[in-house]
Write a protein that holds these residues in place. Structure first.
Motif, PDB file in Angstrom:
ATOM      1  N   GLU A 286    -106.586  44.567  57.039  1.00  0.00           N
ATOM      2  CA  GLU A 286    -106.754  43.753  55.841  1.00  0.00           C
ATOM      3  C   GLU A 286    -105.457  43.805  55.031  1.00  0.00           C
ATOM      4  OE1 GLU A 286    -109.418  42.032  55.389  1.00  0.00           O
ATOM      5  OE2 GLU A 286    -110.707  42.952  56.908  1.00  0.00           O
ATOM      6  N   PHE A 287    -105.257  42.797  54.212  1.00  0.00           N
ATOM      7  CA  PHE A 287    -104.106  42.753  53.321  1.00  0.00           C
ATOM      8  C   PHE A 287    -104.542  42.975  51.880  1.00  0.00           C
ATOM      9  CE2 PHE A 287    -102.692  39.728  56.719  1.00  0.00           C
ATOM     10  CZ  PHE A 287    -101.687  40.539  57.245  1.00  0.00           C
ATOM     11  N   ASP A 288    -103.640  43.510  51.104  1.00  0.00           N
ATOM     12  CA  ASP A 288    -103.852  43.624  49.667  1.00  0.00           C
ATOM     13  C   ASP A 288    -103.252  42.372  49.022  1.00  0.00           C
ATOM     14  OD1 ASP A 288    -103.976  44.208  46.993  1.00  0.00           O
ATOM     15  OD2 ASP A 288    -102.911  46.121  47.120  1.00  0.00           O
ATOM     16  N   TYR A 289    -104.118  41.472  48.576  1.00  0.00           N
ATOM     17  CA  TYR A 289    -103.666  40.201  48.021  1.00  0.00           C
ATOM     18  C   TYR A 289    -103.444  40.265  46.507  1.00  0.00           C
ATOM     19  CZ  TYR A 289    -104.780  37.926  52.484  1.00  0.00           C
ATOM     20  OH  TYR A 289    -104.810  37.543  53.800  1.00  0.00           O
ATOM     21  N   ARG A 290    -103.543  41.425  45.920  1.00  0.00           N
ATOM     22  CA  ARG A 290    -103.312  41.519  44.483  1.00  0.00           C
ATOM     23  C   ARG A 290    -101.848  41.190  44.164  1.00  0.00           C
ATOM     24  NH1 ARG A 290    -105.605  47.449  43.453  1.00  0.00           N
ATOM     25  NH2 ARG A 290    -104.404  47.689  45.404  1.00  0.00           N
ATOM     26  N   VAL A 291    -101.650  40.520  43.039  1.00  0.00           N
ATOM     27  CA  VAL A 291    -100.304  40.141  42.609  1.00  0.00           C
ATOM     28  C   VAL A 291     -99.866  41.088  41.501  1.00  0.00           C
ATOM     29  CG1 VAL A 291     -98.885  38.299  41.625  1.00  0.00           C
ATOM     30  CG2 VAL A 291    -100.735  37.736  43.223  1.00  0.00           C
ATOM     31  N   ASP A 292     -98.758  41.753  41.712  1.00  0.00           N
ATOM     32  CA  ASP A 292     -98.222  42.693  40.730  1.00  0.00           C
ATOM     33  C   ASP A 292     -97.573  41.905  39.592  1.00  0.00           C
ATOM     34  OD1 ASP A 292     -96.936  44.641  39.278  1.00  0.00           O
ATOM     35  OD2 ASP A 292     -95.759  45.415  40.954  1.00  0.00           O
ATOM     36  N   PRO A 293     -98.072  42.034  38.366  1.00  0.00           N
ATOM     37  CA  PRO A 293     -97.449  41.297  37.254  1.00  0.00           C
ATOM     38  C   PRO A 293     -95.967  41.609  37.101  1.00  0.00           C
ATOM     39  CG  PRO A 293     -99.559  42.224  36.576  1.00  0.00           C
ATOM     40  CD  PRO A 293     -99.258  42.806  37.921  1.00  0.00           C
ATOM     41  N   ALA A 294     -95.550  42.812  37.456  1.00  0.00           N
ATOM     42  CA  ALA A 294     -94.154  43.205  37.270  1.00  0.00           C
ATOM     43  C   ALA A 294     -93.199  42.411  38.156  1.00  0.00           C
ATOM     44  CB  ALA A 294     -93.992  44.694  37.548  1.00  0.00           C
ATOM     45  N   ARG A 295     -93.673  41.952  39.320  1.00  0.00           N
ATOM     46  CA  ARG A 295     -92.793  41.174  40.198  1.00  0.00           C
ATOM     47  C   ARG A 295     -92.411  39.841  39.564  1.00  0.00           C
ATOM     48  NH1 ARG A 295     -92.021  42.835  45.416  1.00  0.00           N
ATOM     49  NH2 ARG A 295     -91.311  40.745  45.984  1.00  0.00           N
ATOM     50  N   GLY A 296     -93.251  39.347  38.669  1.00  0.00           N
ATOM     51  CA  GLY A 296     -92.974  38.069  38.029  1.00  0.00           C
ATOM     52  C   GLY A 296     -91.740  38.071  37.154  1.00  0.00           C
ATOM     53  N   LYS A 297     -91.304  39.269  36.726  1.00  0.00           N
ATOM     54  CA  LYS A 297     -90.126  39.337  35.854  1.00  0.00           C
ATOM     55  C   LYS A 297     -88.892  38.767  36.539  1.00  0.00           C
ATOM     56  CE  LYS A 297     -91.900  43.427  33.427  1.00  0.00           C
ATOM     57  NZ  LYS A 297     -91.697  44.881  33.158  1.00  0.00           N
ATOM     58  N   ALA A 298     -88.784  38.974  37.834  1.00  0.00           N
ATOM     59  CA  ALA A 298     -87.621  38.473  38.575  1.00  0.00           C
ATOM     60  C   ALA A 298     -87.651  36.954  38.730  1.00  0.00           C
ATOM     61  CB  ALA A 298     -87.565  39.138  39.949  1.00  0.00           C
ATOM     62  N   PHE A 299     -88.803  36.341  38.513  1.00  0.00           N
ATOM     63  CA  PHE A 299     -88.916  34.895  38.675  1.00  0.00           C
ATOM     64  C   PHE A 299     -88.167  34.139  37.579  1.00  0.00           C
ATOM     65  CE2 PHE A 299     -91.656  35.878  41.947  1.00  0.00           C
ATOM     66  CZ  PHE A 299     -92.437  34.830  42.417  1.00  0.00           C
ATOM     67  N   TYR A 300     -88.122  34.719  36.394  1.00  0.00           N
ATOM     68  CA  TYR A 300     -87.583  33.968  35.255  1.00  0.00           C
ATOM     69  C   TYR A 300     -86.135  33.543  35.486  1.00  0.00           C
ATOM     70  CZ  TYR A 300     -91.765  34.961  32.535  1.00  0.00           C
ATOM     71  OH  TYR A 300     -93.068  34.998  32.094  1.00  0.00           O
TER      72      TYR A 300
END
Length: 377
Positions: A286-300
């Motif tokens: 199985e995969f862990d499909y949770r999205v880490d909010p901290a990864r979004g910082k690099a998106f900006y």
């Protein structure tokens, strides 16, 4: 022991398209799905984009099946009333140094048969999308978006109308290759032993593990298995663009791009998060499909290269998917690997390895290719 004309392992969009193609040719077809509903993995966790076909090496399976599949998919959606929109896409150069790469990408697309690409300067691109900042852009009018669940529902409906049936909560436990047939063991507590003349391995991320579970299949023909997670973040508020916006391709994917759903909600992603060491060859997990909010910082920073007005704190975790890879992070991207009897010498068996993007776009063309590999066309 039960017998069936064909067993399709995996009820994602490609497995359903293959089941539809087989059933419509009068072959008794059973679809085996380990989850409690169809399309729960790769097919439901992507950008829902209909790709034009410009990124892939000329004459590769990805190029050929994407271009053919895109045309088939638009026609299928129109005929069946499946929600979709040919919204178009802009691939952007955010510096003059990148502009030559746009020209090369246009040449690649045209070599693949994408005949409507338009190279735009900064002013023309801004006329189409006033919020966009770029030095040049490549417009792909044939790119679109689709309701992937509605597509899968239509494919399943066609397959069932032609006599196929879907068995949910029916994981494959293994099998063996015998003369003139393949024996499978599948199901939950009440396991089913099944003879099938045709087996389509459409297990997505776990296709190499499925092939390894078939006694008698040559291990040397099973590719390496890697998984790359892609995280998506939703934009709060109204979408700033009416078209999709992509940066130039990046290692492992197409870069952090802006996509739209049919309701107008904007999403950014996916990034590329290579998961831990490849799983054991025979382990289906199985995969862990949770999205880490901290990864979004690099998106900006990535997004502000082409949309400087992105507000602070405007992104929230949305969803994640996992790409089924057969090449690792340090290797060039691999083509689809579709193994039929001509490749492995086993009558009736087709393995679908590495069916990542543009698998959704190409699903109908992949199904036709499978039929051809089986000599049924």
């Amino acid at each position: 022991m039960e017998s069936v004309g064909a067993a399709v392992i995996g009820a994602g969009v490609v497995g359903l398209a293959c089941a539809r193609a087989l059933a419509q040719r009068g072959i008794e077809t059973l679809i085996l799905e380990r989850n409690d509903a169809f399309g729960r993995e790769t097919s439901a966790r992507n950008s829902e984009v209909i790709h034009a076909g410009l990124y892939y090496p000329t004459a590769s399976l990805k190029a050929r099946l994407c271009v053919a599949g895109r045309r088939q998919l638009y026609a299928f959606c129109s005929t069946r009333g499946i929600a979709h929109r040919r919204c178009g896409k802009l691939i952007v150069a955010t510096s003059s140094a990148q502009e030559s790469r746009l020209g090369l990408l246009q040449q690649q697309g045209e070599a693949n048969g994408v005949d409507d690409l338009q190279l735009l300067g900064a002013t023309a691109a801004a006329t189409l999308e006033p919020e966009l900042k770029c030095s040049a852009a490549l417009l792909s009018p044939s790119t679109g978006i689709i309701d992937s669940h509605a597509l899968m529902l239509a494919l399943l409906g066609d397959a069932e109308h032609a006599g196929a049936w879907l068995a949910l909560r029916s994981p494959l436990h293994g099998g063996s290759i015998e003369p003139h047939r393949i024996v499978l063991e599948a199901g939950g507590d009440d396991r089913l032993h099944l003879h099938a003349a045709i087996v389509i391995n459409a297990a997505g991320p776990w296709a190499p593990q499925v092939a390894a579970s078939l006694a008698g299949f040559p291990p040397a023909l099973i590719p390496a298995n890697f998984h790359a997670k892609g995280n998506y973040y939703a934009l709060a508020g109204r979408a700033p663009f009416s078209r999709l916006v992509y940066p130039l391709p990046a290692a492992g994917g197409l870069g952090v791009h802006l996509t739209l759903d049919l309701g107008g909600q904007a999403r950014f992603g996916p990034d590329v998060e290579w998961l831990a060491d490849p799983p054991p060859r025979t382990a289906v997990g199985e995969f862990d499909y949770r999205v880490d909010p901290a990864r979004g910082k690099a998106f900006y920073a990535e997004i502000r290269r082409y949309w400087p007005a992105l507000p602070d704190d405007a992104l929230a975790p949305a969803h994640a998917g996992v790409r089924p890879k057969i090449a690792g992070c340090a290797e060039p991207a691999a083509d689809f690997l579709i193994q039929g009897p001509a490749q492995h010498g086993i009558a009736g068996l087709v393995n679908l390895f590495g069916i990542e993007s543009p698998g959704l776009t190409a699903c109908l063309a992949i199904a036709e290719h499978v039929v051809t590999e089986l000599g049924l066309d």
